[in-house]
Design a protein around this motif. Structure first.
Motif, short mmCIF file in Angstrom:
data_model
loop_
_atom_site.label_atom_id
_atom_site.label_comp_id
_atom_site.label_asym_id
_atom_site.label_seq_id
_atom_site.Cartn_x
_atom_site.Cartn_y
_atom_site.Cartn_z
N MET A 31 0.80 -1.22 0.00
CA MET A 31 0.00 0.00 0.00
C MET A 31 0.84 1.28 0.00
O MET A 31 0.31 2.38 0.22
CB MET A 31 -0.94 -0.01 1.22
CG MET A 31 -1.93 -1.15 1.20
SD MET A 31 -3.00 -1.22 2.67
CE MET A 31 -4.00 0.25 2.42
N SER A 33 3.09 4.41 -1.50
CA SER A 33 3.21 5.25 -2.69
C SER A 33 4.69 5.44 -3.03
O SER A 33 5.57 5.25 -2.20
CB SER A 33 2.57 6.62 -2.46
OG SER A 33 1.20 6.50 -2.16
N LEU A 324 -5.92 6.82 9.13
CA LEU A 324 -5.17 6.74 7.88
C LEU A 324 -6.10 6.56 6.70
O LEU A 324 -5.91 7.18 5.64
CB LEU A 324 -4.16 5.58 7.95
CG LEU A 324 -3.08 5.70 9.03
CD1 LEU A 324 -2.12 4.52 8.95
CD2 LEU A 324 -2.32 7.01 8.92
N THR A 325 -7.12 5.73 6.86
CA THR A 325 -8.09 5.53 5.79
C THR A 325 -8.81 6.83 5.47
O THR A 325 -9.04 7.16 4.30
CB THR A 325 -9.11 4.45 6.18
OG1 THR A 325 -8.41 3.24 6.48
CG2 THR A 325 -10.09 4.19 5.06
N GLU A 328 -6.85 9.26 3.43
CA GLU A 328 -6.74 8.87 2.02
C GLU A 328 -7.86 9.46 1.17
O GLU A 328 -7.76 9.48 -0.05
CB GLU A 328 -6.77 7.34 1.91
CG GLU A 328 -5.51 6.67 2.44
CD GLU A 328 -5.63 5.15 2.48
OE1 GLU A 328 -6.71 4.63 2.17
OE2 GLU A 328 -4.63 4.50 2.85
N THR A 329 -8.91 9.96 1.81
CA THR A 329 -10.02 10.57 1.07
C THR A 329 -9.77 12.05 0.78
O THR A 329 -10.52 12.68 0.03
CB THR A 329 -11.34 10.42 1.84
OG1 THR A 329 -11.29 11.21 3.04
CG2 THR A 329 -11.60 8.96 2.20
N ALA A 333 -4.03 10.38 -3.43
CA ALA A 333 -2.94 9.53 -2.95
C ALA A 333 -2.36 10.10 -1.66
O ALA A 333 -2.53 11.29 -1.35
CB ALA A 333 -1.84 9.39 -4.01
N THR A 334 -1.67 9.24 -0.92
CA THR A 334 -1.00 9.66 0.31
C THR A 334 0.38 9.03 0.40
O THR A 334 0.63 7.98 -0.17
CB THR A 334 -1.80 9.25 1.57
OG1 THR A 334 -1.96 7.83 1.57
CG2 THR A 334 -3.16 9.92 1.61
N ILE A 336 2.63 8.03 3.70
CA ILE A 336 2.49 7.95 5.16
C ILE A 336 3.86 7.80 5.80
O ILE A 336 4.53 6.78 5.64
CB ILE A 336 1.58 6.76 5.54
CG1 ILE A 336 0.22 6.91 4.86
CG2 ILE A 336 1.42 6.69 7.05
CD1 ILE A 336 -0.67 5.72 5.01
N VAL A 378 0.83 12.25 7.36
CA VAL A 378 0.29 11.71 6.12
C VAL A 378 0.24 12.83 5.09
O VAL A 378 -0.55 13.78 5.23
CB VAL A 378 -1.11 11.11 6.34
CG1 VAL A 378 -1.66 10.54 5.04
CG2 VAL A 378 -1.06 10.03 7.42
N CYS A 380 -0.86 14.31 1.78
CA CYS A 380 -1.96 14.09 0.84
C CYS A 380 -1.65 14.84 -0.46
O CYS A 380 -1.33 16.03 -0.43
CB CYS A 380 -3.27 14.59 1.43
SG CYS A 380 -3.65 13.90 3.06
#
Length: 455
Positions: A31, A33, A324-325, A328-329, A333-334, A336, A378, A380
């Protein structure tokens, strides 16, 4: 390719091999990036130790790289495939072999889901503390590979402190047993601890002996609102300095709180700049929460609200687990980060992260295992925007540099993988890197196990 499949099929059932390119592509990455992933030649899903040994013997015979995988919930690219490799997925080895209330151990295969184990031992009045936020999905093997932590580390410690012994298939297919199932034992070098956090680069864990604790009382949670992240961090320092032992001490900044509310309509206070969650699982948690509440108020908290019961406590913990989820919205992309600093430097870490966000014009939400100084900034961003992607990568690196400058580490629980291997040498130093490479050579002389990761 034909030789590879012929050899693998000699020791694996047909349903343990995946060759369809459309399906193998789904095993290409975890998961994280900004981490390159290659195309695997085949995916193997063994169910037995002997089948894992067969895969490694085949890989050695053909000099093919092997990438071990669990649930691929990792955040460093450690499970990413490389071109032409054998992906060795351990998810089918998912049996709990033993739970012993007398010895207070569980013996499990690597594919056991963390939450499944936790619920199973709970039925025996026992407790397995390591609880990563992805505990409903992540596997024990993956937790061991990355030395995972979780929300309860401040009191109970991380995965490494619960792994008593391992069965490990080495690169050449030999089976190594390390450690013990006794409460004490100091015979020989601690090879068990060496494998914990090695990210599949030294061997394939096929069985683990895990220490358990008696089930504590159900915890109660307190939520405290603060006008700034620095005042929340001041409260953390006061709580630890006074000798309190919370079962968790978690922080969410305003960006994170707002993201959680948007996603799940939790009703968290959006006007706060930082929300601190403290929990106790002591015989009298209400008294402990009252004492901590006073310290939060003294540090500048604008609101202190203890949960009334276990259900309300669980709701607050769910809000933290989905941080964290939810972030992601915010953008497509994120990235972390996973920087851990001394508790005394936690305020400086969060202030520095906010400055990095402002400098690069980015949204960076922070959630943290505040009690042990482990922050998760995180970043974003939109990967379709080349300039924003560049700024995201630069901010990620600046946050790691900030953590090292504050006496911290580039990873507290997510591992190095591909994402942070350039930074590992900066933290370890030349002598340590040389010794690390010597250990890798001793266990994997052909360099077949998860090449390109960690180093």
């Amino acid at each position: 390719m034909d030789d590879l499949l012929e050899l693998l099929r000699a020791g694996l059932p047909a349903d343990a091999l995946i060759t369809d390119p459309d399906v193998t592509a789904s095993y290409a990455n975890d998961m994280a990036s900004f981490c390159e992933a290659g195309t695997p030649a085949v995916v193997a899903l063994p169910r037995t130790v002997e089948q894992v040994q067969h895969v490694m013997r085949t890989a050695t015979a053909l000099r093919l790289p092997v990438v071990p995988q669990g649930a691929r919930t990792g955040l460093s690219g450690a499970a990413n495939a490389i071109d032409g490799c054998i992906v060795l997925s351990l998810v089918k080895m998912d049996r709990i072999l033993e739970i012993s209330p007398v010895d207070r151990i569980a013996v499990v295969e690597p594919g056991v889901i963390n939450a499944v184990l936790s619920r199973a031992v709970d039925e025996h009045g026992l407790y397995y503390p390591p609880d990563p936020s992805s505990w409903e999905m992540c596997t024990i093997g993956g937790n061991i590979g990355t030395a995972s932590g979780g929300l309860c580390c401040v009191k109970y410690g991380v995965t490494a402190e619960y792994v008593l012994g391992l069965d490990v298939v080495l690169a050449d297919g030999r089976l190594l047993t390390t450690g013990r199932r006794t409460a004490k034992g100091v015979a020989g070098y601690d090879l068990t601890r060496l494998f914990v956090g090695s990210e599949g680069s030294l061997g394939i864990v096929v069985k683990a002996v895990l220490a358990l604790k008696p089930q504590p009382p159900r915890q109660l949670v307190l939520a405290a609102e603060f006008p700034s992240a620095s005042s929340a961090c001041d409260a953390v320092c006061r709580i630890m300095e006074r000798g309190h032992t919370p079962s968790l001490l978690e922080l969410m900044d305003r960006t994170t709180v707002q993201a959680v509310n948007r996603m799940a309509h939790m009703g968290l206070p959006e006007t706060t700049e930082a929300l601190l969650l403290a929990a106790f699982d002591t015989p009298d948690p209400s008294a402990d929460l009252a004492a901590v509440g006073e310290l939060c108020t003294a540090a500048g908290a604008t609101g202190v609200v203890p949960a009334e019961d276990a259900a309300e406590s669980e709701m607050l913990l769910q809000a933290r687990r989905m941080s964290l989820t939810a972030l992601e919205t915010v953008k497509p992309a994120t990235m972390i980060d996973d920087v851990c600093v001394p508790r005394s430097q936690l305020g400086a870490m969060l202030e520095g992260t906010a400055a990095v966000a402002e400098k690069h014009g980015l949204t960076i939400g922070v959630c943290a295992h505040a009690g042990d100084g482990n922050t998760h900034p995180v970043v974003c961003f939109d990967p379709a925007d080349a300039d924003e992607s560049r700024r995201a990568r630069e901010s990620f690196d600046e946050i790691m540099a900030l953590g090292l400058g504050l006496g911290g580490t580039i990873t507290g629980e997510h591992g190095v993988g591909v994402l942070k291997k350039e930074w590992l040498a900066r933290e370890l130093g030349e002598v340590s890197v040389e010794l690390h490479r010597g250990i890798k050579q001793a266990f994997d002389p052909l360099g077949l196990l998860n090449p390109g990761k960690v180093f």
